[in-house]
Scaffold this active site. Structure first.
Site, PDB file in Angstrom:
ATOM      1  N   LYS A   1     -30.369  20.986  38.596  1.00  0.00           N
ATOM      2  CA  LYS A   1     -30.281  22.278  37.658  1.00  0.00           C
ATOM      3  C   LYS A   1     -29.544  21.840  36.323  1.00  0.00           C
ATOM      4  O   LYS A   1     -30.110  22.101  35.382  1.00  0.00           O
ATOM      5  CB  LYS A   1     -29.135  23.098  38.115  1.00  0.00           C
ATOM      6  CG  LYS A   1     -28.704  24.188  37.387  1.00  0.00           C
ATOM      7  CD  LYS A   1     -27.611  25.337  38.213  1.00  0.00           C
ATOM      8  CE  LYS A   1     -26.206  24.705  38.023  1.00  0.00           C
ATOM      9  NZ  LYS A   1     -25.465  24.726  36.764  1.00  0.00           N
ATOM     10  N   ASN A   2     -28.665  20.853  36.545  1.00  0.00           N
ATOM     11  CA  ASN A   2     -28.180  20.446  35.218  1.00  0.00           C
ATOM     12  C   ASN A   2     -28.713  19.305  34.387  1.00  0.00           C
ATOM     13  O   ASN A   2     -28.257  18.948  33.482  1.00  0.00           O
ATOM     14  CB  ASN A   2     -26.505  19.885  35.678  1.00  0.00           C
ATOM     15  CG  ASN A   2     -25.581  21.030  35.969  1.00  0.00           C
ATOM     16  OD1 ASN A   2     -26.092  22.394  36.092  1.00  0.00           O
ATOM     17  ND2 ASN A   2     -24.549  20.644  36.614  1.00  0.00           N
TER      18      ASN A   2
ATOM     19  N   VAL B   1     -16.410  25.536  23.410  1.00  0.00           N
ATOM     20  CA  VAL B   1     -17.553  24.765  22.950  1.00  0.00           C
ATOM     21  C   VAL B   1     -17.041  24.178  21.678  1.00  0.00           C
ATOM     22  O   VAL B   1     -17.735  23.890  20.756  1.00  0.00           O
ATOM     23  CB  VAL B   1     -18.622  25.646  22.809  1.00  0.00           C
ATOM     24  CG1 VAL B   1     -19.181  26.052  24.026  1.00  0.00           C
ATOM     25  CG2 VAL B   1     -18.581  26.938  21.918  1.00  0.00           C
TER      26      VAL B   1
ATOM     27  N   ARG C   1     -23.617  30.241  30.773  1.00  0.00           N
ATOM     28  CA  ARG C   1     -22.679  29.546  29.470  1.00  0.00           C
ATOM     29  C   ARG C   1     -23.843  28.433  29.121  1.00  0.00           C
ATOM     30  O   ARG C   1     -23.606  27.985  27.743  1.00  0.00           O
ATOM     31  CB  ARG C   1     -21.611  28.812  29.882  1.00  0.00           C
ATOM     32  CG  ARG C   1     -20.558  29.695  30.979  1.00  0.00           C
ATOM     33  CD  ARG C   1     -19.604  28.651  31.053  1.00  0.00           C
ATOM     34  NE  ARG C   1     -19.347  27.665  30.151  1.00  0.00           N
ATOM     35  CZ  ARG C   1     -18.750  27.846  28.817  1.00  0.00           C
ATOM     36  NH1 ARG C   1     -18.321  29.059  28.638  1.00  0.00           N
ATOM     37  NH2 ARG C   1     -18.405  27.035  28.048  1.00  0.00           N
TER      38      ARG C   1
ATOM     39  N   ARG D   1     -27.848  30.887  41.708  1.00  0.00           N
ATOM     40  CA  ARG D   1     -28.126  30.160  40.420  1.00  0.00           C
ATOM     41  C   ARG D   1     -28.210  28.968  40.403  1.00  0.00           C
ATOM     42  O   ARG D   1     -28.812  28.213  39.577  1.00  0.00           O
ATOM     43  CB  ARG D   1     -26.527  30.397  39.483  1.00  0.00           C
ATOM     44  CG  ARG D   1     -26.331  31.875  39.282  1.00  0.00           C
ATOM     45  CD  ARG D   1     -24.987  31.846  38.407  1.00  0.00           C
ATOM     46  NE  ARG D   1     -25.273  30.866  37.342  1.00  0.00           N
ATOM     47  CZ  ARG D   1     -24.140  30.946  36.245  1.00  0.00           C
ATOM     48  NH1 ARG D   1     -23.293  31.672  36.569  1.00  0.00           N
ATOM     49  NH2 ARG D   1     -24.626  30.071  35.322  1.00  0.00           N
TER      50      ARG D   1
ATOM     51  N   ASP E   1     -18.212  18.894  40.613  1.00  0.00           N
ATOM     52  CA  ASP E   1     -18.937  19.916  41.308  1.00  0.00           C
ATOM     53  C   ASP E   1     -19.341  19.862  42.634  1.00  0.00           C
ATOM     54  O   ASP E   1     -19.754  20.677  43.351  1.00  0.00           O
ATOM     55  CB  ASP E   1     -20.539  19.703  40.617  1.00  0.00           C
ATOM     56  CG  ASP E   1     -20.526  20.236  39.203  1.00  0.00           C
ATOM     57  OD1 ASP E   1     -21.528  20.132  38.491  1.00  0.00           O
ATOM     58  OD2 ASP E   1     -19.570  20.929  38.811  1.00  0.00           O
TER      59      ASP E   1
ATOM     60  N   ARG F   1     -13.303  26.950  29.282  1.00  0.00           N
ATOM     61  CA  ARG F   1     -14.813  26.198  28.729  1.00  0.00           C
ATOM     62  C   ARG F   1     -15.234  26.379  27.368  1.00  0.00           C
ATOM     63  O   ARG F   1     -16.080  26.990  27.139  1.00  0.00           O
ATOM     64  CB  ARG F   1     -15.908  26.539  29.729  1.00  0.00           C
ATOM     65  CG  ARG F   1     -15.527  26.232  31.127  1.00  0.00           C
ATOM     66  CD  ARG F   1     -16.411  26.570  32.288  1.00  0.00           C
ATOM     67  NE  ARG F   1     -17.637  25.683  32.048  1.00  0.00           N
ATOM     68  CZ  ARG F   1     -18.669  25.678  32.879  1.00  0.00           C
ATOM     69  NH1 ARG F   1     -18.819  26.892  33.808  1.00  0.00           N
ATOM     70  NH2 ARG F   1     -19.745  24.971  32.598  1.00  0.00           N
TER      71      ARG F   1
ATOM     72  N   CYS G   1     -15.302  31.534  31.793  1.00  0.00           N
ATOM     73  CA  CYS G   1     -15.974  31.842  33.110  1.00  0.00           C
ATOM     74  C   CYS G   1     -14.864  31.788  34.209  1.00  0.00           C
ATOM     75  O   CYS G   1     -13.691  31.524  34.066  1.00  0.00           O
ATOM     76  CB  CYS G   1     -17.222  30.929  33.532  1.00  0.00           C
ATOM     77  SG  CYS G   1     -16.568  29.577  33.827  1.00  0.00           S
TER      78      CYS G   1
END
Ligand code: EPZ
Length: 422
Positions: free
Chosen positions: A22-23, A123, A92, A402, A310, A121, A116
C-alpha cells in the site's frame, strides 16, 4: 457497516500470497502526474486507499484503466490540479499529489489534511521543502495553494534538511525535485523501502536520483519524464502482520511473494518470541511448536531500518498472550495505542504511561465485541480474535479494508474461522 466475526483457537496451516505494498503503491500512483506518457503499474493491491487515489487522479484528468492488479495511468491531459476536501479527508496520503502537480503544472490546490486517529500528522515539512524550491505556498480556506515561483512556472533545485524523518515528506519532495531546474539534496531523508520503490519507478521514467535508501538523496532535475512500467514491491507490513498472527495463534504457514530483505527488524523480533522462521528468495515460512506460547518481546518504534510503527499494534496483540512482560514504546505517533483499550476488553493486561505500554501476558484472551479505530489497530484486533476463546466481533472494519487486500480470504485459506458479516 461491515463486521468481521472470528472464532478463536484454530492453528494456521498453509500458504498466504502477499499483495503489493500500500505505502509504495500510493506515492507511485501519484508519480503518474509527472509525465505526459502512460505509466503502467503491476502488482497494485486491491485496497480502499488505492481506489480513493485512483478516484482523485481521475477527477484531475488522468485516464485510468485497471485490469486486476495492473493499472495504466495516462496523465497527458491534466486539467484540474485540485485535491478536494471530500477526498483528502478520507485519506491523508492524498497529500502526495501536491508536489507532482506543482512540478508538472506549476500549481496545485490540495485540501490541508486534518489530523487523524493516530495523531496530528502535520505536513509542514512538505510545505517547507516546496518553499525552499521556490514555490509560493499559502493556506486559503483550508486548502494548500501552491505555485512554482521560477520562470515558466518551474521549481528550482535546493538543499533541504527536513526537521524530522518523514516518509511521505521525503516522497513528495523527491517528486518535486525530479522536474526542477538544477540539483536538489534532501538530507535526513526517510530510508523506508517504499521510498526506494518510488525512486526506482521515477528512475525508470527517466529521473536522475541517487542515494535512495540512505538519509541523503541527490536528485538532478530533468525537463520531462517519460512513461514506464513498474512492479510495485510486496507489502512488508502485510507480511509482518501475517507472520505475527501465526506467531500468536500457532501453526505452520508460508508467505509467498515476499521481500524478506525489507523486514529485518520484524523478523529479528519474531525470532525473539521463539518462532522458527525460514527465509527463502521470495518466501518466508514460520513454524510454531504446538501448544507453546510465544515469549513476550520489547519493541521501540523508529524510522527504517528500526522496528516499524506500522507493526506496533500487531506485536502488542502477540504480547497480550505471551509468556512474560513486553514493553512497547511508540516514538513516531502521539496517539497510536487505541487498540489497547479494545484489547483490555478482551482480558489483556496493559498499563499505559505516555508513549509506553507495559503488556503482561495472560494465558487466554476472551472473545468480545470490539471496534476498529485505525488500520493497524484493526489488524491487532484480528490477531487477538484469532487467539481468543470464543467469538470476537470487530466493528468498523472499513479501516481494515484500507490497507489489507482480501484479509479474511487469506486467513480462512489457512484454517482461521473468520467471516465478514453485514
Ligand atoms: C507514512 O505516513 C505511512 N503512510 C504510515 O503508514 C507510517 O505509519 C508512517 O509513514 C511512518 O512510517 C504512507 O506511507 C502512505 P511521516 P506519513 O511523515 O508519511 C511527523 C499505515 O498504517 N511529521 O513519516 O504521514 C508526523 O506527525 C500508515 O500504513 C511532521 O511533524 O508519516 C509523525 O509524527 C499509518 N511534519 C512523524 O513525523 C511533517 O511535515 C512521522 O510521520 C510530516 C510528518
Amino acid at each position: 457497516m461491515h463486521k468481521l466475526v472470528i472464532t478463536g483457537g484454530a492453528r494456521l496451516k498453509g500458504e498466504i500470497p502477499v499483495s503489493g505494498a500500500k505505502n509504495a503503491a500510493l506515492p507511485i500512483l501519484c508519480a503518474s502526474l509527472l509525465s505526459a506518457e502512460p505509466l503502467v503499474l503491476e502488482n497494485v493491491p486491491a485496497l480502499e486507499d488505492v481506489a480513493t487515489t485512483l478516484k482523485l487522479l481521475r477527477q484531475m484528468g488522468v485516464a485510468v484503466e485497471r485490469d486486476g492488479s495492473t493499472v495504466r495511468l495516462d496523465a497527458s491531459r491534466l486539467d484540474n490540479p485540485v485535491a478536494p476536501y471530500d477526498l483528502v479527508k478520507t485519506m491523508r496520503a492524498s497529500i502526495l499529489v501536491l508536489c507532482p502537480l506543482v512540478a508538472r503544472t506549476g500549481r496545485a490546490r490540495v485540501s490541508l489534511p486534518g489530523g487523524c486517529a493516530i495523531g496530528a500528522r502535520p505536513v509542514d515539512q512538505h510545505i517547507k521543502g516546496l518553499e525552499l524550491m521556490g514555490a509560493k505556498v499559502r493556506i486559503e480556506h483550508g486548502d494548500i495553494v501552491a505555485e512554482a515561483g521560477g520562470p515558466e512556472g518551474k521549481l528550482r533545485g535546493a538543499r533541504i534538511v527536513t526537521d524530522l524523518v518523514t516518509v511521505t515528506g521525503t516522497e513528495n519532495l523527491m517528486m518535486a525535485a525530479v522536474l526542477a531546474d538544477g540539483d536538489t539534496v534532501i538530507e535526513n531523508a526517510a530510508r523506508e523501502p517504499e521510498v526506494v520503490d518510488l525512486a526506482e519507478c521515477l528512475i525508470a521514467m527517466g529521473a536522475r536520483i541517487s542515494g535512495a535508501g540512505t538519509d541523503r538523496l541527490l536528485i538532478s532535475g530533468v525537463p520531462t519524464l517519460k512513461g514506464a512500467t513498474h512492479r510495485v514491491m510486496p507489502d512488508r507490513i502485510e507480511t509482518g502482520t501475517y507472520l505475527t498472527a501465526v506467531a500468536a495463534a500457532g501453526g505452520d504457514v508460508t508467505l509467498t511473494g515476499v521481500r524478506s530483505d525489507t523486514l529485518d527488524a520484524v523478523l529479528q523480533k519474531l525470532g525473539e518470541t521463539g518462532a522458527w522462521i525460514e527465509i527463502g528468495a521470495d518466501r518466508a515460512t514460520i513454524r510454531i511448536v504446538a501448544d507453546r506460547r510465544p515469549h513476550a518481546v520489547n519493541i521501540r518504534t523508529a524510522p527504517y531500518p528500526a522496528f516499524p510503527t506500522d507493526m506496533q499494534a500487531q506485536i502488542m496483540a502477540l504480547n497480550c498472550i505471551a509468556e512474560g512482560t513486553g514493553v512497547v514504546t511508540e516514538t513516531i505517533f502521539e496517539n497510536r495505542f487505541m487498540h489497547a483499550q479494545e484489547l483490555l476488553r478482551m482480558g489483556a493486561s496493559i498499563d499505559i504511561e505516555g508513549n509506553t505500554a507495559v503488556v503482561t501476558g495472560v494465558a487466554r484472551l476472551a472473545g468480545a465485541h470490539v471496534m476498529a479505530t485505525d488500520l493497524r489497530a484493526s489488524a491487532s484486533l484480528v490477531i487477538a480474535g484469532l487467539v481468543a476463546e470464543g467469538e470476537t466481533v470487530i466493528d468498523r472494519i472499513y479501516h481494515l479494508d484500507r490497507g489489507y487486500d482480501g484479509l479474511e480470504q487469506k486467513l480462512a485459506a489457512v484454517g482461521a474461522q473468520v467471516m465478514r458479516r453485514r
